[in-house]
Design a protein around this motif. Structure first.
Motif, short mmCIF file in Angstrom:
data_model
loop_
_atom_site.label_atom_id
_atom_site.label_comp_id
_atom_site.label_asym_id
_atom_site.label_seq_id
_atom_site.Cartn_x
_atom_site.Cartn_y
_atom_site.Cartn_z
N LYS A 164 -21.16 50.38 47.32
CA LYS A 164 -22.59 50.60 47.18
C LYS A 164 -22.98 51.79 48.07
O LYS A 164 -23.05 51.67 49.29
CB LYS A 164 -23.35 49.36 47.61
CG LYS A 164 -22.90 48.10 46.89
CD LYS A 164 -24.00 47.55 46.05
CE LYS A 164 -23.67 46.23 45.44
NZ LYS A 164 -22.68 46.21 44.42
N THR A 165 -23.20 52.94 47.48
CA THR A 165 -23.50 54.14 48.25
C THR A 165 -24.97 54.55 48.15
O THR A 165 -25.35 55.57 48.70
CB THR A 165 -22.64 55.31 47.75
OG1 THR A 165 -22.92 55.53 46.37
CG2 THR A 165 -21.16 55.04 47.94
N SER A 166 -25.80 53.76 47.50
CA SER A 166 -27.19 54.17 47.27
C SER A 166 -27.95 54.40 48.58
O SER A 166 -28.74 55.33 48.68
CB SER A 166 -27.92 53.15 46.40
OG SER A 166 -27.95 51.89 47.03
N LYS A 167 -27.72 53.58 49.59
CA LYS A 167 -28.43 53.75 50.87
C LYS A 167 -28.04 55.07 51.52
O LYS A 167 -28.89 55.81 52.00
CB LYS A 167 -28.13 52.58 51.80
CG LYS A 167 -28.91 52.62 53.09
CD LYS A 167 -28.69 51.36 53.91
CE LYS A 167 -29.52 51.38 55.17
NZ LYS A 167 -29.34 50.17 55.97
N LYS A 168 -26.75 55.37 51.52
CA LYS A 168 -26.29 56.61 52.13
C LYS A 168 -26.79 57.82 51.34
O LYS A 168 -27.20 58.83 51.93
CB LYS A 168 -24.77 56.63 52.22
CG LYS A 168 -24.24 57.75 53.08
CD LYS A 168 -22.87 57.45 53.56
CE LYS A 168 -22.50 58.44 54.63
NZ LYS A 168 -21.49 57.97 55.53
N ARG B 58 -29.55 57.94 49.54
CA ARG B 58 -30.99 58.03 49.81
C ARG B 58 -31.25 58.69 51.16
O ARG B 58 -32.12 59.54 51.29
CB ARG B 58 -31.60 56.63 49.75
CG ARG B 58 -33.10 56.59 49.78
CD ARG B 58 -33.67 55.20 49.48
NE ARG B 58 -33.09 54.14 50.31
CZ ARG B 58 -32.27 53.19 49.86
NH1 ARG B 58 -31.91 53.17 48.60
NH2 ARG B 58 -31.79 52.27 50.67
N HIS B 59 -30.46 58.30 52.17
CA HIS B 59 -30.61 58.91 53.49
C HIS B 59 -30.32 60.41 53.45
O HIS B 59 -31.04 61.21 54.05
CB HIS B 59 -29.68 58.24 54.50
CG HIS B 59 -30.25 57.00 55.08
ND1 HIS B 59 -30.01 56.61 56.37
CD2 HIS B 59 -31.04 56.03 54.56
CE1 HIS B 59 -30.63 55.47 56.61
NE2 HIS B 59 -31.26 55.11 55.52
N GLU C 274 -30.01 55.07 62.04
CA GLU C 274 -29.96 53.81 61.31
C GLU C 274 -28.53 53.56 60.86
O GLU C 274 -27.90 54.43 60.27
CB GLU C 274 -30.89 53.88 60.11
CG GLU C 274 -31.10 52.53 59.44
CD GLU C 274 -32.19 52.59 58.40
OE1 GLU C 274 -31.98 52.00 57.33
OE2 GLU C 274 -33.23 53.21 58.66
N VAL D 65 -25.30 52.78 58.86
CA VAL D 65 -24.84 52.81 57.48
C VAL D 65 -23.32 52.66 57.53
O VAL D 65 -22.68 53.19 58.44
CB VAL D 65 -25.22 54.16 56.80
CG1 VAL D 65 -24.67 54.22 55.39
CG2 VAL D 65 -26.73 54.34 56.78
#
Length: 72
Positions: free
Chosen positions: A22-26, A28-29, A66, A68
């Protein structure tokens, strides 16, 4: 924990495992950091007060602090 080196990324087993991450958070950052950087440069070029430029810098630093998953 699996560590992948060099061309091992192309091995079928590794490709399937990597595609499940799941790379969506990275992602998005990274996009937010890029947008904040561009905004900071635009503010600097428009000769806005230094506090306005620093707002973008500090927001970028806050994003970087934050946690990750580093394996992504």
């Amino acid at each position: 924990m699996h560590i992948i080196y060099g061309m091992d990324y192309l091995a079928p087993d590794n490709l399937s495992r990597l595609s499940k991450r799941k790379t969506s958070k990275k992602e998005r950052h990274a996009l937010m950091e890029s947008a904040l950087g561009m905004e900071g440069i635009e503010r600097f070029v428009r000769m806005e007060p230094v506090e306005r430029v620093h707002e973008c810098v500090l927001a970028t630093l806050a994003l970087e602090s934050e946690p990750v998953d580093p394996r992504l």
